[in-house]
Motif scaffolding. Structure first.
Motif, PDB file in Angstrom:
ATOM      1  N   ALA A 148       1.229  -0.566   0.002  1.00 60.37           N
ATOM      2  CA  ALA A 148      -0.213   0.315  -0.023  1.00 60.37           C
ATOM      3  C   ALA A 148       0.909   0.932   0.005  1.00 60.37           C
ATOM      4  O   ALA A 148       1.438   1.634   0.717  1.00 60.37           O
ATOM      5  CB  ALA A 148      -0.670   0.083   0.972  1.00 60.37           C
ATOM      6  N   SER A 149       1.031   2.139  -0.875  1.00 57.15           N
ATOM      7  CA  SER A 149       2.242   3.236  -1.368  1.00 57.15           C
ATOM      8  C   SER A 149       1.092   4.123  -0.186  1.00 57.15           C
ATOM      9  O   SER A 149       0.200   5.258  -1.003  1.00 57.15           O
ATOM     10  CB  SER A 149       2.364   3.098  -2.726  1.00 57.15           C
ATOM     11  N   TYR A 150       1.819   5.302  -0.059  1.00 59.04           N
ATOM     12  CA  TYR A 150       1.616   6.494   0.557  1.00 59.04           C
ATOM     13  C   TYR A 150       2.652   7.642   0.782  1.00 59.04           C
ATOM     14  O   TYR A 150       3.302   7.603   1.380  1.00 59.04           O
ATOM     15  CB  TYR A 150       0.557   6.492   1.459  1.00 59.04           C
ATOM     16  N   VAL A 200      -0.205  -3.920  -5.727  1.00 60.78           N
ATOM     17  CA  VAL A 200      -0.187  -2.832  -5.364  1.00 60.78           C
ATOM     18  C   VAL A 200      -0.719  -1.599  -5.830  1.00 60.78           C
ATOM     19  O   VAL A 200      -1.682  -2.117  -6.476  1.00 60.78           O
ATOM     20  CB  VAL A 200       1.478  -1.937  -6.545  1.00 60.78           C
ATOM     21  N   VAL A 201      -0.830  -0.559  -4.268  1.00 62.70           N
ATOM     22  CA  VAL A 201      -2.974  -0.139  -4.545  1.00 62.70           C
ATOM     23  C   VAL A 201      -1.892   1.486  -3.966  1.00 62.70           C
ATOM     24  O   VAL A 201      -0.860   1.799  -2.575  1.00 62.70           O
ATOM     25  CB  VAL A 201      -3.330  -0.275  -3.469  1.00 62.70           C
ATOM     26  N   ASP A 202      -1.788   2.529  -5.469  1.00 62.92           N
ATOM     27  CA  ASP A 202      -1.532   3.662  -3.999  1.00 62.92           C
ATOM     28  C   ASP A 202      -2.753   4.408  -3.973  1.00 62.92           C
ATOM     29  O   ASP A 202      -3.932   4.679  -4.561  1.00 62.92           O
ATOM     30  CB  ASP A 202      -1.088   4.614  -5.429  1.00 62.92           C
ATOM     31  N   ASP A 203      -2.533   4.697  -2.393  1.00 61.67           N
ATOM     32  CA  ASP A 203      -3.251   5.347  -1.552  1.00 61.67           C
ATOM     33  C   ASP A 203      -3.468   6.544  -1.494  1.00 61.67           C
ATOM     34  O   ASP A 203      -3.811   6.946  -0.276  1.00 61.67           O
ATOM     35  CB  ASP A 203      -3.413   4.805   0.114  1.00 61.67           C
ATOM     36  N   GLY A 204      -3.797   6.810  -2.669  1.00 63.53           N
ATOM     37  CA  GLY A 204      -3.971   8.824  -2.480  1.00 63.53           C
ATOM     38  C   GLY A 204      -3.096  10.280  -2.254  1.00 63.53           C
ATOM     39  O   GLY A 204      -3.036  10.621  -1.861  1.00 63.53           O
ATOM     40  N   ASP A 216      -0.622  -5.929 -10.426  1.00 67.18           N
ATOM     41  CA  ASP A 216      -1.475  -6.002 -10.694  1.00 67.18           C
ATOM     42  C   ASP A 216      -1.519  -4.509  -9.877  1.00 67.18           C
ATOM     43  O   ASP A 216      -0.526  -4.708  -8.675  1.00 67.18           O
ATOM     44  CB  ASP A 216      -2.528  -6.363  -9.453  1.00 67.18           C
ATOM     45  N   PHE A 217      -1.444  -3.014 -10.601  1.00 70.60           N
ATOM     46  CA  PHE A 217      -1.831  -1.700  -9.663  1.00 70.60           C
ATOM     47  C   PHE A 217      -3.281  -1.191  -9.936  1.00 70.60           C
ATOM     48  O   PHE A 217      -3.605  -1.041 -10.726  1.00 70.60           O
ATOM     49  CB  PHE A 217      -0.565  -0.943 -10.428  1.00 70.60           C
TER      50      PHE A 217
END
Length: 292
Positions: A17-19, A44-48, A67-68
């Motif tokens: 979880a990228s922030y 991978v998830v970009d959290d804003g 997966d992004f």
């Protein structure tokens, strides 16, 4: 990225979880892609993020095909829970977007957990690095150890470093995964899983590099106090609950006595006299005289 070259090996879902970690996110992702374990899916998830994290991740995603997804900020626990729901692995590794896995990390942990269904979480040692990736200090060199609920709640043994946690999905599902209202997610999930009867086994070898920089959570004392005490309150029926809270307040009093005296005085007022220790007196001396 999903590698299925050896489907006889359990699938491990690594979730980043990228922030706002643009300077570090590429090293974090590449360290997962370079694992020597053959069956990993990377989500991978970009959290804003408000920096250029998304552009950096997209450039890697085009090459490696993992997966992004990009979303408005939801917080780490919600992001992890939603991503775990669509992950396919029987083992789950949430991983910091500013940390780095050593190449053998996942393979070592999977092999260890293979014949130990009682182990809900496997962890290992860490090496700290600075913002530029240079080693700082030495690994703690602690021996392998098994933690039960009492070990974690009472602090009887050194804990499990967050950058190395590998969860058995079954254990996560049994306890309801992460809790969005508690933003310091590691301690709560470790307590919930050990309270459910699983063990945390910490291997005596370095498995990840933990990056120390200006925005590490542990440096935010008010955040730590709020979330750790919320976590302990979940287990307030335990007979040692008052002692556990007092021990934590003593520790935070000493840490923030010089830098946040308002918080330090609040900690002092909340420590019952029967739990005053040498740390209490040292913290008081620091607040009053800058010594101790």
């Amino acid at each position: 990225m999903t590698s299925t070259s050896d489907s006889s090996q359990p699938l491990v879902s690594v979730i980043i979880a990228s922030y706002n970690h643009a300077p570090y996110i590429e090293a974090s992702i590449l360290s997962v892609l370079q694992q020597n374990y053959p069956n990993i899916e990377l989500l991978v998830v970009d959290d804003g993020s408000r920096d250029d994290s998304v552009a950096r991740i997209e450039a890697l995603q085009k090459i490696h095909g993992f997966d992004f997804r990009v979303q408005a900020n939801k917080g780490l626990s919600r992001t992890l829970n939603e991503t775990i729901e669509r992950a396919r692995g029987e083992l789950i590794a949430p991983f910091g977007s500013d940390d780095v896995m050593l190449p053998e990390r996942i393979a070592r942990q999977v092999a260890y957990m293979a014949d130990k269904p009682e182990v809900g979480i496997c962890a290992g040692d860490i090496q700290t690095i600075d913002a530029d990736g240079n080693p700082s200090g030495e690994p703690r060199g602690l021996p392998q150890r098994r933690l039960d609920f009492g070990d974690v709640f009472l602090g009887r043994k050194p804990g499990a470093p967050a950058p190395t946690l590998l969860f058995r999905r079954e254990a996560l599902e049994r306890v309801g995964s992460f809790e969005p209202e508690v933003r310091l997610e590691d301690l709560m999930i470790e307590l919930k899983i050990t309270h459910a009867g699983y063990f945390i086994d910490v291997l005596g070898e370095t498995l990840a590099l933990y990056r120390v920089h200006g925005s590490n959570t542990y440096k935010n004392y008010r955040f730590m106090v709020d979330n750790v005490l919320k976590t302990y309150a979940r287990f307030s029926e335990h007979p040692a609950y008052p002692e556990v809270c007092a021990r934590f307040r003593n520790s935070m009093l000493l840490k923030c006595a010089r830098t946040d005296r308002e918080l330090a005085w609040a900690m002092l007022r909340e420590i019952p006299p029967r739990f005053w220790r040498w740390k209490t007196l040292r913290g008081l001396l620091r607040m009053l005289h800058g010594r101790g």
